[in-house]
Design a protein around this motif. Structure first.
Motif, mmCIF file in Angstrom:
data_model
loop_
_atom_site.group_PDB
_atom_site.id
_atom_site.type_symbol
_atom_site.label_atom_id
_atom_site.label_comp_id
_atom_site.label_asym_id
_atom_site.label_seq_id
_atom_site.Cartn_x
_atom_site.Cartn_y
_atom_site.Cartn_z
ATOM 1 N N TYR A 168 -11.226 -39.441 2.334
ATOM 2 C CA TYR A 168 -10.949 -39.135 3.747
ATOM 3 C C TYR A 168 -11.545 -37.797 4.164
ATOM 4 O O TYR A 168 -11.996 -37.650 5.303
ATOM 5 C CB TYR A 168 -9.447 -39.200 4.033
ATOM 6 C CG TYR A 168 -8.917 -40.615 4.081
ATOM 7 C CD1 TYR A 168 -9.573 -41.588 4.844
ATOM 8 C CD2 TYR A 168 -7.776 -40.988 3.382
ATOM 9 C CE1 TYR A 168 -9.101 -42.888 4.891
ATOM 10 C CE2 TYR A 168 -7.296 -42.291 3.429
ATOM 11 C CZ TYR A 168 -7.959 -43.244 4.180
ATOM 12 O OH TYR A 168 -7.501 -44.526 4.234
ATOM 13 N N GLU A 187 -2.337 -38.192 2.680
ATOM 14 C CA GLU A 187 -2.595 -38.512 1.272
ATOM 15 C C GLU A 187 -2.266 -37.316 0.382
ATOM 16 O O GLU A 187 -1.767 -37.482 -0.731
ATOM 17 C CB GLU A 187 -4.050 -38.957 1.048
ATOM 18 C CG GLU A 187 -4.521 -40.128 1.906
ATOM 19 C CD GLU A 187 -3.817 -41.455 1.663
ATOM 20 O OE1 GLU A 187 -2.791 -41.495 0.967
ATOM 21 O OE2 GLU A 187 -4.306 -42.471 2.194
ATOM 22 N N GLU A 211 -6.977 -48.814 0.180
ATOM 23 C CA GLU A 211 -5.621 -48.915 0.744
ATOM 24 C C GLU A 211 -4.952 -50.219 0.303
ATOM 25 O O GLU A 211 -3.756 -50.234 0.002
ATOM 26 C CB GLU A 211 -5.647 -48.830 2.278
ATOM 27 C CG GLU A 211 -6.050 -47.482 2.845
ATOM 28 C CD GLU A 211 -5.019 -46.368 2.612
ATOM 29 O OE1 GLU A 211 -3.884 -46.653 2.170
ATOM 30 O OE2 GLU A 211 -5.374 -45.213 2.870
ATOM 31 N N GLU A 259 0.885 -45.999 4.100
ATOM 32 C CA GLU A 259 -0.323 -46.678 3.586
ATOM 33 C C GLU A 259 -0.616 -47.912 4.442
ATOM 34 O O GLU A 259 -1.782 -48.227 4.708
ATOM 35 C CB GLU A 259 -0.163 -47.092 2.118
ATOM 36 C CG GLU A 259 0.259 -46.002 1.148
ATOM 37 C CD GLU A 259 -0.725 -44.855 0.971
ATOM 38 O OE1 GLU A 259 -1.654 -44.699 1.786
ATOM 39 O OE2 GLU A 259 -0.540 -44.105 -0.005
ATOM 40 N N HIS A 297 -2.327 -46.831 7.481
ATOM 41 C CA HIS A 297 -3.739 -46.537 7.195
ATOM 42 C C HIS A 297 -4.539 -47.841 7.153
ATOM 43 O O HIS A 297 -5.647 -47.925 7.689
ATOM 44 C CB HIS A 297 -3.885 -45.831 5.835
ATOM 45 C CG HIS A 297 -3.227 -44.490 5.778
ATOM 46 N ND1 HIS A 297 -3.067 -43.784 4.600
ATOM 47 C CD2 HIS A 297 -2.679 -43.719 6.758
ATOM 48 C CE1 HIS A 297 -2.470 -42.622 4.865
ATOM 49 N NE2 HIS A 297 -2.213 -42.563 6.153
#
Ligand SMILES: [Fe+2]
Ligand SMILES: [Fe+2]
Length: 158
Positions: free
Chosen positions: A36, A62, A104, A137, A140
């Motif tokens: 990221y 994260e 992910e 998550e 995401h």
């Protein structure tokens, strides 16, 4: 009762195995931080600017996950690992988003297992914290699938 709750690998998890699995999770969190950080800066193109801003937020979340997982490893008597899972370097925006989405998906599958393993060992506090991480998550995953113009994948089957 879901089918995974009768999974023999879940039923036979020991404290030591939980430490090892959490270290795998931590290596995935490091991977996510790095991906990221890099992708949020390298993504180019007007259509990717909104998702690039989201990736900056993901990076911070994260890091928080990595700190929480390493705390649980220490609490269980283990040593948190220091090596990330590998990160794909590419300048292709779709390849970046695809790599993030796959990571992910793996993370969500792993944490779903981990909640069951924690509960099998009566580690309800850790299970609760992983549930909260799992919720982020999944957000995401939705952000990435949306940026790719897709529905989030169904992870209920492998
Ligand atoms: Fe995470
Ligand atoms: Fe994530």
């Amino acid at each position: 009762m879901t089918p995974t709750m009768t999974d023999p690998t879940t039923a036979t998890t020991t404290r030591q195995e939980l430490i090892e699995r959490l270290n795998d999770d931590l290596a995935r969190e490091y991977q996510a931080i790095i991906a990221y950080v890099v992708y949020s800066q390298v993504l180019k193109g007007a259509q990717y600017m909104a998702i690039a801003k989201e990736l900056v937020k993901h990076a911070g979340q994260e890091l928080s996950h990595a700190l929480r997982i390493s705390k649980h490893i220490d609490y269980l008597g283990g040593m948190p690992c220091a090596e990330p899972k590998p990160v794909i370097l590419t300048e292709n925006p779709v390849e970046m988003l695809r790599a993030d989405l796959q990571n992910e998906n793996e993370t969500i599958r792993a944490y779903r297992q981990r909640v069951l393993q924690c509960e099998a060992l009566c580690e309800y506090g850790i299970a609760e914290d992983i549930r909260e991480i799992l919720r982020e998550e999944q957000e995401h995953q939705i952000d990435l699938a949306t940026a790719l113009g897709e529905d989030p994948p169904d992870l209920s089957r492998r």
